[in-house]
Design a protein around this motif. Structure first.
Motif, PDB file in Angstrom:
ATOM      1  N   VAL A 105      12.285  13.061   2.526  1.00  0.00           N
ATOM      2  CA  VAL A 105      11.689  13.423   3.277  1.00  0.00           C
ATOM      3  C   VAL A 105      11.514  13.549   5.144  1.00  0.00           C
ATOM      4  O   VAL A 105      11.190  14.535   5.379  1.00  0.00           O
ATOM      5  CB  VAL A 105      10.695  12.232   3.338  1.00  0.00           C
ATOM      6  N   LEU A 106      12.493  12.507   5.696  1.00  0.00           N
ATOM      7  CA  LEU A 106      12.970  13.358   7.215  1.00  0.00           C
ATOM      8  C   LEU A 106      13.592  14.430   6.572  1.00  0.00           C
ATOM      9  O   LEU A 106      13.755  15.055   8.471  1.00  0.00           O
ATOM     10  CB  LEU A 106      14.100  11.751   7.453  1.00  0.00           C
ATOM     11  N   ALA A 107      14.117  14.841   5.642  1.00  0.00           N
ATOM     12  CA  ALA A 107      15.417  16.055   5.677  1.00  0.00           C
ATOM     13  C   ALA A 107      14.327  17.003   5.183  1.00  0.00           C
ATOM     14  O   ALA A 107      14.841  18.536   5.870  1.00  0.00           O
ATOM     15  CB  ALA A 107      16.143  16.488   4.813  1.00  0.00           C
ATOM     16  N   GLY A 108      13.287  16.768   5.676  1.00  0.00           N
ATOM     17  CA  GLY A 108      12.134  18.242   5.808  1.00  0.00           C
ATOM     18  C   GLY A 108      11.795  18.135   3.761  1.00  0.00           C
ATOM     19  O   GLY A 108      12.224  20.248   4.013  1.00  0.00           O
ATOM     20  N   LEU A 109      12.375  17.992   2.647  1.00  0.00           N
ATOM     21  CA  LEU A 109      12.309  18.573   1.815  1.00  0.00           C
ATOM     22  C   LEU A 109      11.628  18.278   0.503  1.00  0.00           C
ATOM     23  O   LEU A 109      11.357  19.681  -0.548  1.00  0.00           O
ATOM     24  CB  LEU A 109      14.230  17.732   0.847  1.00  0.00           C
ATOM     25  N   GLY A 110      10.288  17.891   1.188  1.00  0.00           N
ATOM     26  CA  GLY A 110       9.175  17.618   0.455  1.00  0.00           C
ATOM     27  C   GLY A 110       8.188  17.169   0.739  1.00  0.00           C
ATOM     28  O   GLY A 110       8.320  16.282   1.761  1.00  0.00           O
ATOM     29  N   VAL A 111       7.840  16.133   0.143  1.00  0.00           N
ATOM     30  CA  VAL A 111       6.361  15.537   0.177  1.00  0.00           C
ATOM     31  C   VAL A 111       6.615  14.418  -0.859  1.00  0.00           C
ATOM     32  O   VAL A 111       7.091  14.494  -2.334  1.00  0.00           O
ATOM     33  CB  VAL A 111       4.687  16.038  -0.309  1.00  0.00           C
ATOM     34  N   HIS A 158       3.424  22.818  -3.795  1.00  0.00           N
ATOM     35  CA  HIS A 158       4.240  22.374  -3.121  1.00  0.00           C
ATOM     36  C   HIS A 158       5.197  21.818  -3.033  1.00  0.00           C
ATOM     37  O   HIS A 158       5.483  21.499  -4.797  1.00  0.00           O
ATOM     38  CB  HIS A 158       3.656  21.364  -2.047  1.00  0.00           C
ATOM     39  N   GLN A 159       6.333  21.605  -2.789  1.00  0.00           N
ATOM     40  CA  GLN A 159       7.431  20.742  -3.051  1.00  0.00           C
ATOM     41  C   GLN A 159       6.901  19.160  -3.362  1.00  0.00           C
ATOM     42  O   GLN A 159       7.336  18.681  -1.697  1.00  0.00           O
ATOM     43  CB  GLN A 159       8.967  21.487  -2.264  1.00  0.00           C
ATOM     44  N   CYS A 160       7.197  18.901  -4.093  1.00  0.00           N
ATOM     45  CA  CYS A 160       6.925  17.077  -4.288  1.00  0.00           C
ATOM     46  C   CYS A 160       7.940  16.916  -4.847  1.00  0.00           C
ATOM     47  O   CYS A 160       8.871  17.311  -5.676  1.00  0.00           O
ATOM     48  CB  CYS A 160       5.780  16.725  -4.579  1.00  0.00           C
ATOM     49  N   LEU A 161       8.245  15.364  -3.938  1.00  0.00           N
ATOM     50  CA  LEU A 161       9.959  14.742  -4.045  1.00  0.00           C
ATOM     51  C   LEU A 161       9.660  13.654  -4.987  1.00  0.00           C
ATOM     52  O   LEU A 161       8.519  12.871  -5.273  1.00  0.00           O
ATOM     53  CB  LEU A 161      10.479  13.775  -3.213  1.00  0.00           C
ATOM     54  N   ILE A 184       5.334  20.316   6.709  1.00  0.00           N
ATOM     55  CA  ILE A 184       4.058  20.754   7.230  1.00  0.00           C
ATOM     56  C   ILE A 184       3.954  22.231   7.801  1.00  0.00           C
ATOM     57  O   ILE A 184       3.040  22.658   7.377  1.00  0.00           O
ATOM     58  CB  ILE A 184       3.043  19.970   7.731  1.00  0.00           C
ATOM     59  N   ARG A 185       4.393  22.712   8.360  1.00  0.00           N
ATOM     60  CA  ARG A 185       4.711  24.226   9.457  1.00  0.00           C
ATOM     61  C   ARG A 185       5.377  24.806   9.061  1.00  0.00           C
ATOM     62  O   ARG A 185       4.651  25.730   8.702  1.00  0.00           O
ATOM     63  CB  ARG A 185       5.456  23.317  10.931  1.00  0.00           C
ATOM     64  N   ARG A 186       5.822  24.308   8.122  1.00  0.00           N
ATOM     65  CA  ARG A 186       6.523  25.580   7.433  1.00  0.00           C
ATOM     66  C   ARG A 186       5.409  26.032   5.735  1.00  0.00           C
ATOM     67  O   ARG A 186       6.615  27.261   5.425  1.00  0.00           O
ATOM     68  CB  ARG A 186       8.008  25.181   6.597  1.00  0.00           C
ATOM     69  N   ASP A 187       5.581  25.067   5.385  1.00  0.00           N
ATOM     70  CA  ASP A 187       4.464  24.956   4.277  1.00  0.00           C
ATOM     71  C   ASP A 187       2.822  24.962   4.117  1.00  0.00           C
ATOM     72  O   ASP A 187       2.590  25.091   2.773  1.00  0.00           O
ATOM     73  CB  ASP A 187       5.428  24.040   3.271  1.00  0.00           C
ATOM     74  N   ARG A 227       0.295  -1.128  -0.054  1.00  0.00           N
ATOM     75  CA  ARG A 227      -0.542  -0.018  -0.376  1.00  0.00           C
ATOM     76  C   ARG A 227       1.123   1.273   0.327  1.00  0.00           C
ATOM     77  O   ARG A 227       1.621   1.339   0.428  1.00  0.00           O
ATOM     78  CB  ARG A 227      -0.755  -0.147   1.022  1.00  0.00           C
ATOM     79  N   ARG A 228       0.281   2.735  -0.841  1.00  0.00           N
ATOM     80  CA  ARG A 228       1.035   3.095  -1.624  1.00  0.00           C
ATOM     81  C   ARG A 228       0.350   4.780  -0.423  1.00  0.00           C
ATOM     82  O   ARG A 228      -0.821   4.640   0.244  1.00  0.00           O
ATOM     83  CB  ARG A 228       1.510   4.009  -2.045  1.00  0.00           C
ATOM     84  N   ILE A 229       1.335   5.539   0.679  1.00  0.00           N
ATOM     85  CA  ILE A 229       1.215   6.725   1.430  1.00  0.00           C
ATOM     86  C   ILE A 229       1.507   7.892   1.050  1.00  0.00           C
ATOM     87  O   ILE A 229       2.304   8.156   0.701  1.00  0.00           O
ATOM     88  CB  ILE A 229       0.648   6.328   2.784  1.00  0.00           C
ATOM     89  N   VAL A 230       1.000   9.076   0.740  1.00  0.00           N
ATOM     90  CA  VAL A 230       1.611  10.140   1.066  1.00  0.00           C
ATOM     91  C   VAL A 230       1.568  10.228   2.656  1.00  0.00           C
ATOM     92  O   VAL A 230       1.849  10.817   3.423  1.00  0.00           O
ATOM     93  CB  VAL A 230       0.208  11.108  -0.038  1.00  0.00           C
ATOM     94  N   VAL A 231       3.430  11.114   2.085  1.00  0.00           N
ATOM     95  CA  VAL A 231       4.355  11.617   3.163  1.00  0.00           C
ATOM     96  C   VAL A 231       4.707  12.330   3.427  1.00  0.00           C
ATOM     97  O   VAL A 231       5.185  13.080   2.144  1.00  0.00           O
ATOM     98  CB  VAL A 231       4.828  10.809   3.886  1.00  0.00           C
ATOM     99  N   ALA A 232       4.592  13.399   4.036  1.00  0.00           N
ATOM    100  CA  ALA A 232       6.186  14.758   4.637  1.00  0.00           C
ATOM    101  C   ALA A 232       6.944  14.519   6.564  1.00  0.00           C
ATOM    102  O   ALA A 232       5.196  13.707   7.435  1.00  0.00           O
ATOM    103  CB  ALA A 232       5.636  15.789   4.190  1.00  0.00           C
ATOM    104  N   SER A 233       7.397  15.774   6.721  1.00  0.00           N
ATOM    105  CA  SER A 233       7.961  15.919   7.727  1.00  0.00           C
ATOM    106  C   SER A 233       7.056  16.984   8.448  1.00  0.00           C
ATOM    107  O   SER A 233       6.412  17.543   7.949  1.00  0.00           O
ATOM    108  CB  SER A 233       9.028  15.987   7.339  1.00  0.00           C
TER     109      SER A 233
END
Length: 298
Positions: A231-237, A188-191, A173-176, A163-169
């Protein structure tokens, strides 16, 4: 008796018992074309027709009825002889396994301790790469894949659903800002994962039907492991397999976005060349992995 002939006999028995090449191919995890070729080869070897074929049904010829009884006994003897060699610690030799870095690190390696405890005389080599391995050229016994399969000479057995999901740090989310619907993603910045057939296009099914979004971002990556780091570095979704994030979701290191929208699942296949498919150590290992995935993937 050579392995090729045994495979032909197994194909004949499967077709005879199911009464359909289609049903037999589903049960054996192979293609209809492969089973038809194996049946034709067996009939050529025996010098007689084993089955009557029509557009509506398949039935045994008189020769087929006689041969089926002998074929069943041969396969039972084969299973009994294999079982005698599959007692604890009796599997020997080497298994060469290909899979993606993420599948190996997250799903396969954590399960290997129990497998090696059960089969201490069998050694293993993992070929970890996000590039699809060529089974025959790379001498691979079995590959675990979630990509589409194009080689009809390979035997693909489905063993689980990813199963696939959409994730971000949380930091992103707080920043963007939060994402409430797929239509918010283009802002948004999508990876972008370049290992898919349609990089940058995310297809959802939501409360109001299907939604296809073309996303964009300043960073594209070629491996899922690098995608996780970004994602963990907060670079995007990112869109990623849910099993990548089991611990991080619980710890709050990442947030699942758009939970009311579903992305297409990916089927996990165990892929073998025909000559490896009959090997008992390969079948047992695939059985082991399939059972572990049931508990892990839910």
């Amino acid at each position: 008796m050579n392995n090729g002939l045994l495979e032909h006999i197994e194909a004949f028995v499967a077709i005879a018992e199911s009464g359909s090449v289609t049903a037999a191919s589903i049960a054996m995890g192979t293609t209809q074309a492969t089973l038809s070729r194996q049946l034709a080869a067996l009939e050529k070897h025996l010098g007689c027709r084993l089955l009557h074929r029509s557009t509506r049904a398949i039935s045994l010829t008189q020769e087929g009825e006689t041969y089926l009884q002998h074929a069943l006994r041969m396969l039972e003897l084969k299973r009994a002889s294999e079982s005698a060699l599959q007692e604890r610690g009796r599997l020997r030799g080497r298994l060469r396994i290909a899979c993606s870095n993420g599948f190996g690190r997250k799903l396969l390696i954590p399960a290997l301790r129990d497998w090696q405890k059960e089969h201490p005389q069998l050694s293993m080599e993992l070929v970890l790469s996000d590039q699809l391995s060529q089974l025959i050229e790379d001498r691979v016994d079995v590959a675990f894949r979630m990509a589409s399969l194009k080689d009809s000479n390979l035997i693909a057995r489905p063993i689980g659903i990813s199963r696939r999901i959409v994730v971000a740090s949380p930091d992103y989310i707080r920043r963007d800002g939060r994402i409430k619907a797929p239509e918010d993603l283009p802002g948004h910045q999508c990876l972008i994962f370049t290992g898919t057939e349609r990089p940058g296009v995310w297809d959802f099914k939501g409360p109001n039907g299907k939604v296809s979004v073309r996303v964009q971002g300043r960073l594209a990556l070629s491996t899922v492991d690098a995608l996780q780091d970004a994602v963990l570095a907060g670079l995007g979704v990112a869109v990623m397999p849910a099993w990548f994030w089991t611990r991080e979701l619980l710890d709050g290191q990442v947030v699942q976005l758009l939970p009311d929208y579903r992305l297409a699942d990916h089927t996990i296949h165990a892929v073998t060349a025909a000559r490896q498919n009959a090997a008992s150590k390969v079948r047992l290992f695939v059985d082991f992995v399939e059972e572990r995935l049931k508990g892990f993937l839910g």
